[in-house]
Enzyme design. Structure first.
Site, mmCIF file in Angstrom:
data_model
loop_
_atom_site.group_PDB
_atom_site.id
_atom_site.type_symbol
_atom_site.label_atom_id
_atom_site.label_comp_id
_atom_site.label_asym_id
_atom_site.label_seq_id
_atom_site.Cartn_x
_atom_site.Cartn_y
_atom_site.Cartn_z
ATOM 1 N N ASP A 10 77.652 37.734 26.129
ATOM 2 C CA ASP A 10 77.312 37.844 27.553
ATOM 3 C C ASP A 10 78.366 38.694 28.262
ATOM 4 O O ASP A 10 78.915 38.293 29.302
ATOM 5 C CB ASP A 10 77.190 36.446 28.185
ATOM 6 C CG ASP A 10 76.661 36.518 29.620
ATOM 7 O OD1 ASP A 10 76.041 37.546 29.984
ATOM 8 O OD2 ASP A 10 76.874 35.548 30.384
ATOM 9 N N GLN A 58 75.997 29.721 25.236
ATOM 10 C CA GLN A 58 77.040 29.341 26.201
ATOM 11 C C GLN A 58 76.883 27.849 26.515
ATOM 12 O O GLN A 58 75.951 27.464 27.232
ATOM 13 C CB GLN A 58 76.911 30.181 27.485
ATOM 14 C CG GLN A 58 77.317 31.636 27.269
ATOM 15 C CD GLN A 58 76.872 32.562 28.392
ATOM 16 O OE1 GLN A 58 75.679 32.627 28.711
ATOM 17 N NE2 GLN A 58 77.798 33.298 28.976
ATOM 18 N N ARG A 109 89.385 35.229 39.172
ATOM 19 C CA ARG A 109 87.964 35.106 39.510
ATOM 20 C C ARG A 109 87.404 33.925 38.737
ATOM 21 O O ARG A 109 87.352 33.944 37.504
ATOM 22 C CB ARG A 109 87.229 36.390 39.108
ATOM 23 C CG ARG A 109 85.711 36.363 39.301
ATOM 24 C CD ARG A 109 85.125 37.616 38.661
ATOM 25 N NE ARG A 109 83.714 37.813 38.886
ATOM 26 C CZ ARG A 109 82.737 37.299 38.128
ATOM 27 N NH1 ARG A 109 83.018 36.500 37.126
ATOM 28 N NH2 ARG A 109 81.476 37.590 38.388
ATOM 29 N N ASP A 157 84.568 32.147 37.376
ATOM 30 C CA ASP A 157 83.184 32.506 37.084
ATOM 31 C C ASP A 157 82.262 31.304 37.320
ATOM 32 O O ASP A 157 82.564 30.188 36.887
ATOM 33 C CB ASP A 157 83.109 32.958 35.611
ATOM 34 C CG ASP A 157 81.740 33.459 35.250
ATOM 35 O OD1 ASP A 157 81.289 34.433 35.869
ATOM 36 O OD2 ASP A 157 81.102 32.873 34.337
ATOM 37 N N GLU A 198 83.265 32.919 42.304
ATOM 38 C CA GLU A 198 82.081 33.767 42.140
ATOM 39 C C GLU A 198 80.825 32.910 42.309
ATOM 40 O O GLU A 198 80.168 32.529 41.346
ATOM 41 C CB GLU A 198 82.092 34.443 40.760
ATOM 42 C CG GLU A 198 80.986 35.464 40.571
ATOM 43 C CD GLU A 198 79.878 35.042 39.616
ATOM 44 O OE1 GLU A 198 78.847 35.725 39.582
ATOM 45 O OE2 GLU A 198 80.025 34.032 38.903
ATOM 46 N N HIS A 255 78.572 44.210 37.860
ATOM 47 C CA HIS A 255 77.999 44.192 36.511
ATOM 48 C C HIS A 255 76.740 43.347 36.437
ATOM 49 O O HIS A 255 76.037 43.372 35.443
ATOM 50 C CB HIS A 255 79.042 43.667 35.522
ATOM 51 C CG HIS A 255 79.323 42.214 35.735
ATOM 52 N ND1 HIS A 255 80.030 41.742 36.825
ATOM 53 C CD2 HIS A 255 78.959 41.109 35.027
ATOM 54 C CE1 HIS A 255 80.098 40.429 36.768
ATOM 55 N NE2 HIS A 255 79.456 40.010 35.686
ATOM 56 N N ASP A 256 76.481 42.545 37.478
ATOM 57 C CA ASP A 256 75.317 41.659 37.463
ATOM 58 C C ASP A 256 74.138 42.273 38.210
ATOM 59 O O ASP A 256 74.244 43.322 38.834
ATOM 60 C CB ASP A 256 75.693 40.304 38.078
ATOM 61 C CG ASP A 256 76.431 39.419 37.077
ATOM 62 O OD1 ASP A 256 76.198 39.571 35.869
ATOM 63 O OD2 ASP A 256 77.239 38.582 37.517
ATOM 64 N N ARG A 312 70.882 44.049 32.225
ATOM 65 C CA ARG A 312 72.055 44.331 33.058
ATOM 66 C C ARG A 312 72.941 45.392 32.398
ATOM 67 O O ARG A 312 73.755 46.025 33.053
ATOM 68 C CB ARG A 312 72.866 43.042 33.287
ATOM 69 C CG ARG A 312 72.173 42.054 34.218
ATOM 70 C CD ARG A 312 72.960 40.764 34.340
ATOM 71 N NE ARG A 312 73.116 40.114 33.046
ATOM 72 C CZ ARG A 312 73.877 39.047 32.829
ATOM 73 N NH1 ARG A 312 74.553 38.510 33.831
ATOM 74 N NH2 ARG A 312 73.964 38.493 31.631
#
Ligand code: GLC
Length: 649
Positions: free
Chosen positions: A139, A250, A280, A282, A324, A393-394, A518
């Site tokens: 990912d 995940q 950051r 996540d 985030e 990036h998303d 993505r």
């Protein structure tokens, strides 16, 4: 625990670790001053557990260890950073988010790129995930199999340390991620769980059958409905179902187990002591789960973040926390903390609502939805700030609130359908070339993938070799960037966007990526192509220099520090949105035309300017505009923006 009991524990633990005397006084004060709060937060989460006090003691030990291990250079930096208030509100901070391998090759090649970044105006580098993650099931690095070892694709931990030093020498800052919500199913903890180790099985949410997963899935939204439907996966070796909200590889960490929080806090300190300036966090919205809820934004998730914040403030205070949380607008704001914790949770959050609203305005040519939503966005507490961005990036989610869409006269369902079609490559007449991501036929939800340039029409324009359309897409790119750069908060440029990289479809040939579009907007940088930025008139040069100019303007004017000193202007033309930024006597007006047609705005928009002021100075092109009568108009070319400084003399 009694106050006195807590204080004697703290004193004893400091004594044991030889933390005493004037040299450590500031730390001891922070620990004593916040000890009660830390305990309060911890017991909010774990009061029902018998090991509450013993694990809390281990947490205090972690905090002391982190402080003891902090290098003197970082201790000094901690002090310096807070001298002039919150350091991250400064206009000089401009970020770039990049994949080290796709941008520079590896970590050892990064230091030589810093001059280039500084030349553009970037002073903060967000290194996309660097720690070990299994190839093909990574990912993009957000499935971590080892939080302490840099993946060999990028280099070594020493390369990372060297890069940090180079950044520091240049007065630049480093941001990295902590993936808090889940690990890769190849992480040592997962492997041990799989082998039957119950201590580590308790690190995850594991179930013998589908009974609980079935009940929970009723209320849990799917994050990746196409590539990883549902929120649980079956592990054959363990013969159990495991919660896996994102991809099936995940595995969600079980924060109801304090050992998980302890392990992650230890990792957070490990990163802090690498010299990380912004951490950051996540996907923090997901870190607490409860049957019958969406398992997002739960109060305990906030308590965990507050606990982390307090612990960091005590041991490694120079590291700011970015949450985030890409959730509904009102909920994003809660990550700054509320009530007593206002300003004591995340220092920064992504302005995801504003980002999506800029795409909304670009697609509809109507800025009223953007303006209406400011009612919510402006509630950001003073002392915290936004990460403002146009792309990352998303994917782009259209998560803004329905009632504002209705307020400006659109049907929310049809409005989103239109946006998806326009931006997501479903509308022949649209200049955008993006794609839909995360399409969920059950809910009709979908998000959008594509680079800034492709979504602004550059890909189609280049394919058609249509110079007029190329220029128009460049204007759109710069309009989008200008809007987020001048808002206040840290602008985060996504690498490649400074040159107008269009979608890269090569991910389709890689089985480890083809299931996730993505990757179309995560380019491989071609430095030969970038050299075009030096040739006058090329697409790269026009975009690069435009962006460079915007960043220079931002750095040059203290009104762009984020002191919550922004006022949106009333709407006089639905395609034009604007705000003014104010500092003492100084005022800067920023105005953006989201229409492909020329527009005009009456000078009435400037009525708040002091009587007698005659002209406006355009910081972008150095020209002057004489302020006309209230019923006269200022003209805008298609997608033109103005950054006007009010000239008082
Ligand atoms: C964050 C990341 C995203 C990732 C997800 C799961 O939202 O930005 O790229 O897929 O978390 O880790």
């Amino acid at each position: 625990m009694e106050n006195n009991a807590l204080f004697s524990i703290i004193h004893a633990i400091c004594e044991k670790n030889n933390i005493k005397g004037i040299k450590h006084q500031a730390f001891i004060d922070r620990l004593i001053g916040n000890g009660k709060l830390l305990y309060f937060l911890f017991s909010q989460l774990y009061s029902k557990r018998e090991d509450l006090e013993s694990v809390f003691y281990q947490m205090l030990e972690l905090i002391i260890k982190a402080y003891k291990e902090r290098q003197s250079q970082f201790l000094k930096r901690d002090e310096q950073k807070h001298k002039g208030g919150a350091w991250f509100l400064n206009r000089e901070l401009v970020g770039m988010s990049l994949y080290v391998d796709r941008f520079a090759g590896d970590l050892s090649a990064m230091p030589e790129k810093l001059e280039y970044l500084q030349d553009l105006g970037v002073s903060l580098v967000h290194l996309m995930p660097l720690f070990e993650s299994p190839e093909g099931a990574s990912d993009g690095g957000y499935a971590v199999s080892n939080y302490r070892v840099v993946d060999k694709r990028f280099g070594t931990i020493n390369d990372l340390k060297k890069l940090q030093q180079s950044l520091q020498e240049k007065n630049m800052y480093m941001m990295i991620d902590i993936v808090l919500n889940h690990t890769s199913n190849q992480h040592e903890w997962a492997n041990k769980a799989r082998q039957g180790d119950t201590f580590y099985q308790d690190f995850y949410y594991t179930y013998n059958d589908r009974a609980i997963p079935n009940q929970m899935e009723v209320t849990m939204p799917e994050v990746f409905p196409e590539s990883s439907p549902g929120s649980f996966s079956y592990d054959e070796q363990m013969n159990k179902w495991v919660m896996s909200v994102f991809h099936n590889y995940q595995w969600d960490l079980n924060f109801t187990n304090p050992q998980v929080l302890k392990a992650m806090l230890d990792t957070i300190f490990f990163y802090a002591n690498l010299g990380v300036d912004i951490l950051r966090i996540d996907a923090p919205a997901f870190i607490w789960k409860q049957m019958g809820t969406t398992c997002q934004n739960l109060p305990e998730a906030h308590t965990i973040l507050q606990f982390i914040k307090v612990a960091v403030e005590i041991a490694t205070p120079g590291m700011a926390i970015l949450g985030e949380a890409i959730v509904a607008p009102k909920q994003i704001l809660e990550y700054f903390g509320k009530g007593f914790f206002t300003n004591h949770e995340c220092d920064l959050a992504y302005n995801a609502t504003q980002m999506a609203l800029q795409w909304d305005a670009l697609a509809t040519t109507d800025t009223r939805n953007m303006l209406a939503n400011q009612h919510t966005i402006l509630q950001k507490p003073k002392g915290t700030t936004w990460i403002n961005y146009t792309r990352c990036h998303d994917d782009i989610g259209l998560g803004f609130e329905d009632h504002y869409i209705e307020q400006v006269g659109y049907n929310p369902y049809l409005h989103r359908e239109y946006l998806k079609n326009y931006l997501g490559g479903r509308l022949e007449s649209s200049p955008s070339s993006g794609d839909l991501f995360g399409v969920n036929p059950k809910t009709n939800d979908a998000r959008i993938s594509g680079t800034l340039a492709s979504l602004c029409g550059l890909e189609k324009a280049i394919n058609k070799n249509d110079e007029e359309a190329i220029q128009m897409s460049i204007d759109k790119i710069l309009l989008m960037q200008a809007n987020s750069i001048f808002l206040g908060g840290i602008p985060m440029i996504f690498y490649g966007d400074e040159f107008g990289y269009t979608n890269d479809y090569s991910y389709l040939k890689d089985p480890g990526k083809s299931y996730d579009n993505r990757w179309m907007h995560r380019p491989m940088i071609d430095w030969k192509k970038n050299a075009n930025a030096k040739k006058k008139g090329t697409v790269e040069q026009r975009i690069f220099n435009g962006l460079q100019n915007l960043l220079k303007i931002r750095k040059g004017h203290s009104v762009f520090d984020d002191n919550n000193n922004l006022q949106w202007l009333e709407s006089h033309n639905r395609s034009i949105v604007g705000f003014k930024r104010i500092l003492n006597e100084k005022q800067v007006f920023c105005l953006f035309n989201y229409s492909p047609d020329p527009q005009s705005l009456t000078f009435f928009a400037f009525h708040s300017i002091k009587y007698g002021v005659k002209k406006l100075f355009n910081l972008y092109d150095g020209s002057y505009t004489v302020i006309g009568k209230a019923n006269e108009s200022l003209s805008f070319k298609p997608y033109q923006f103005y950054v006007f400084s009010v000239e008082t003399n």
